[in-house]
Design an enzyme around this catalytic site. Structure first.
Site, mmCIF file in Angstrom:
data_model
loop_
_atom_site.group_PDB
_atom_site.id
_atom_site.type_symbol
_atom_site.label_atom_id
_atom_site.label_comp_id
_atom_site.label_asym_id
_atom_site.label_seq_id
_atom_site.Cartn_x
_atom_site.Cartn_y
_atom_site.Cartn_z
ATOM 1 N N LYS A 261 -10.236 -0.571 10.293
ATOM 2 C CA LYS A 261 -10.353 -1.760 9.439
ATOM 3 C C LYS A 261 -10.828 -2.960 10.246
ATOM 4 C CE LYS A 261 -7.419 -0.152 5.971
ATOM 5 N NZ LYS A 261 -8.013 0.528 4.810
ATOM 6 N N ASP B 3 2.981 -4.679 8.241
ATOM 7 C CA ASP B 3 1.780 -3.844 8.124
ATOM 8 C C ASP B 3 0.574 -4.778 8.184
ATOM 9 O OD1 ASP B 3 -0.448 -2.605 7.136
ATOM 10 O OD2 ASP B 3 0.479 -1.873 5.293
ATOM 11 N N GLN C 185 -4.640 -5.041 6.917
ATOM 12 C CA GLN C 185 -5.640 -5.919 6.305
ATOM 13 C C GLN C 185 -5.735 -7.264 7.008
ATOM 14 O OE1 GLN C 185 -7.766 -5.035 4.027
ATOM 15 N NE2 GLN C 185 -6.890 -3.016 3.674
ATOM 16 N N CYS D 95 -4.900 2.763 -3.538
ATOM 17 C CA CYS D 95 -3.668 3.256 -2.910
ATOM 18 C C CYS D 95 -2.527 2.276 -3.123
ATOM 19 C CB CYS D 95 -3.862 3.538 -1.421
ATOM 20 S SG CYS D 95 -5.011 4.865 -1.120
ATOM 21 N N HIS E 137 0.874 -1.185 0.000
ATOM 22 C CA HIS E 137 0.000 0.000 0.000
ATOM 23 C C HIS E 137 0.910 1.234 0.000
ATOM 24 C CE1 HIS E 137 -2.805 2.924 1.832
ATOM 25 N NE2 HIS E 137 -3.782 2.110 1.518
#
Lengths: 417, 147
Positions: free
Chosen positions: A237, A211, A214, A375, A134
């Site tokens: 999220k 990261d 998600q 993104c 991302h």
């Protein structure tokens, strides 16, 4: 302070009809039809428990934290710190001091770039990311590279959207100072094989940032098993409010990283001659934090843990298989992202129709999907498309909603026939 | 679906499938590039101006139905017009799709874009070609971005 890890025993199958009643927004109508919300990778909807936790804090306990001796301030501080312990437990962190509240994943990556990066990375050093990142796991490193003269290296992905492990390994060298990877790709749904990728870096003594924006809504996370140095999640999220997220920092870094921002809360004593900083995590949380957001995040993690992440994973996997099969009934659909292991993201092109036209026509049928570059413009370039359509699923989505999506796409094709 | 049919009328779909004047003009007097970063649409507009009159105009690029049809119909609408008339036409067209008050000017075929005003997120799609045309006529060589 140590907390027992949450026991992860198998849980019963999800009662999705009941779960849907926990999310007030899901009863909305859109264009005269029931809302079909398939944009969960952009942001997830919030259950009543989270809305109640946020409102309950403001109604009954609002005060600044770590300040006053009065009762309200103590209540607010207790609730804020209880939320931190919930995140510690959820991520499997050794120490509660390892959990820093930030605005979200974007700020967390910038945090690591500007604390670890600015103090430990110098000219000629290298940072390794992947081609599926991302923008929030690309641009902070580009900024750092400009500031210190470091070099950004990008591990390529194959046509399915899987990272090419051999080429990733070749990038890990003597000058590599950090590896920063998505746990799950937002644009492709790829679940990265962290059990392979992280040890390859750690064996060479290279710190690793994951990261997890998600990953948090879909899968259990254990930072100790992952053996990563930094792991970050975004509240919104994972069914919590916007503007709150958390960063896990491996304990050995806590005293080595310089402060992130200066201000109140992060100090022990201040004079014009010299300021002493507070120990972690306060040292990294200058200013009044997002107290309500943190409490909402704690409530959201309680909510998904009560459902059980293994049950969520099983249900979503079934829904992903169903969605993949249903989309395959349309010969005009080309899937973008067909990795070996995938989270519930369906990214695709509809032959002959621009994604924005698809998005507008589906919207008129009450169906919300994301259209655009997500993104992740380098991912779009990799697959030679300007944009894709993306349906991203949560545990409150149903097979009937997948059917509505496919019927909606048939209407698009009729209109453009 | 009735609103949708207002937006995706046959003429728009026809110009999307078979865009007019979709080519490069080798010896044009000016050109410009346009970009909508939100959806990745890219367009190049070529204009050949002789004595203040747009003798030829064309475009190349890839985009959604709205932006492609808008570019195609724009080239038809401004060909043969003076530069001043083209500027004035854009103002009226812009008012049409943003729902601003306008006079009794006849926009001809461009009237089919009236449906765009129901979709504020798509206004940039319909105006990308026009902004790029304006940039070409200004001959400042910079790329136009809708963001």
């Amino acid at each position: 302070m140590s907390v027992m890890p949450t026991p992860r025993t198998p849980t019963a199958a999800l009662d999705v009809d009941r779960i849907r009643t926990d999310f007030p927004i899901l009863s909305r109508e859109m264009s005269g039809r029931p809302l079909v919300y398939l944009d969960n990778a952009a942001t997830a909807q919030k259950p009543q428990a989270v809305l109640d936790a946020v409102a309950g804090y403001y109604r009954g306990h609002n005060a600044n934290v770590h300040r006053g001796v009065h009762t309200l301030s103590m209540e607010a501080t207790d609730a804020y710190e209880a939320a931190r312990r919930k995140i510690q437990s959820h991520l499997g962190a050794e120490r509660v001091e390892s959990i820093v509240f930030l605005r979200g994943t974007t700020e967390a990556v910038n945090f690591v770039a500007q604390t670890y990066g600015r103090s430990r990375i110098t000219a000629g050093d290298e940072i390794v990311i992947s081609a599926m990142e991302h923008h929030s796991n690309i641009v902070p490193w580009q900024l750092l590279c400009e500031q210190v003269g470091a070099v950004l290296k990008v591990a390529p992905i194959d046509d399915n959207g899987d990272i090419i492990v051999e080429q990733y390994e070749k990038l890990l060298g003597e000058r590599t100072r950090l590896v920063a990877l998505a746990h799950i790709s937002n644009a492709l749904g790829t679940i990265n094989p962290l059990d392979t990728l992280v040890p390859l870096a750690r064996r060479r003594g290279i710190p690793v940032l994951i990261d997890g924006a998600q990953a948090a809504p879909h899968t259990a996370i254990d930072v100790r098993a992952l053996d990563c140095d930094f792991y970050t999640i975004s509240g919104h999220k994972v069914f919590a409010p916007t503007g709150i997220g958390a960063l896990y920092i491996r304990p050995e870094w806590l005293d080595k990283l310089p402060p992130y921002q200066g201000g109140g809360e992060m100090i022990r004593s201040v004079t014009f001659e010299k300021t002493e900083y507070a120990p972690a995590p306060a040292r990294f949380e200058a200013g009044t934090p997002n107290i309500a957001g943190a409490i909402g995040l704690g409530a959201a993690l309680d909510y998904i843990n009560a459902l059980g992440l293994d049950a969520i994973e099983r249900y979503e996997h079934d829904l992903l298989d169903y969605g993949t099969a249903q989309l395959a009934t349309l010969p005009q659909v080309r899937m973008i992202g067909t990795a070996r292991r995938k989270a519930s993201v369906l990214s695709f092109e509809l032959q002959g129709v621009h994604p924005h036209d698809v998005g507008t026509i589906l919207d008129q049928q009450g169906i919300a999907i994301r259209t655009g570059h997500h993104c992740a413009q380098p991912v779009m370039d990799r697959f030679g498309v300007p944009a894709t359509c993306r349906a991203s699923l949560a545990f409150y989505n149903t097979r009937a909603e997948i059917d509505a999506l496919v019927a909606g796409l048939r209407k698009v094709l009729e209109l453009f026939a | 679906m009735s609103e949708l049919q207002d937006l995706y009328q046959q003429m728009i779909l026809d110009h999307y499938r078979s865009p007019r004047n979709c080519r490069q003009i080798d010896e044009c007097s000016c050109s410009a590039n346009g970009h909508n970063p939100l959806c990745g649409d890219r367009i190049a507009v070529y204009v050949d101006v002789v004595d203040g009159v747009i003798r030829d105009v064309s475009f190349e690029g890839s985009g959604c139905a709205i932006s492609t049809a808008s570019a195609s119909l724009m080239t038809e609408a401004v060909k043969g017009k003076t530069v001043e008339q083209a500027h004035a036409l854009f103002k009226v067209f812009h008012n049409l799709i943003t729902g601003e008050a306008r006079g009794d000017e006849d926009l001809g075929k461009l009237e089919i874009f009236a449906g765009v005003r129901q979709y504020p997120t798509r206004v940039k799609c319909a105006t990308l070609a026009w902004h790029t045309l304006e940039a070409a006529l200004k001959e400042d060589g910079s790329e136009v971005s809708t963001e």
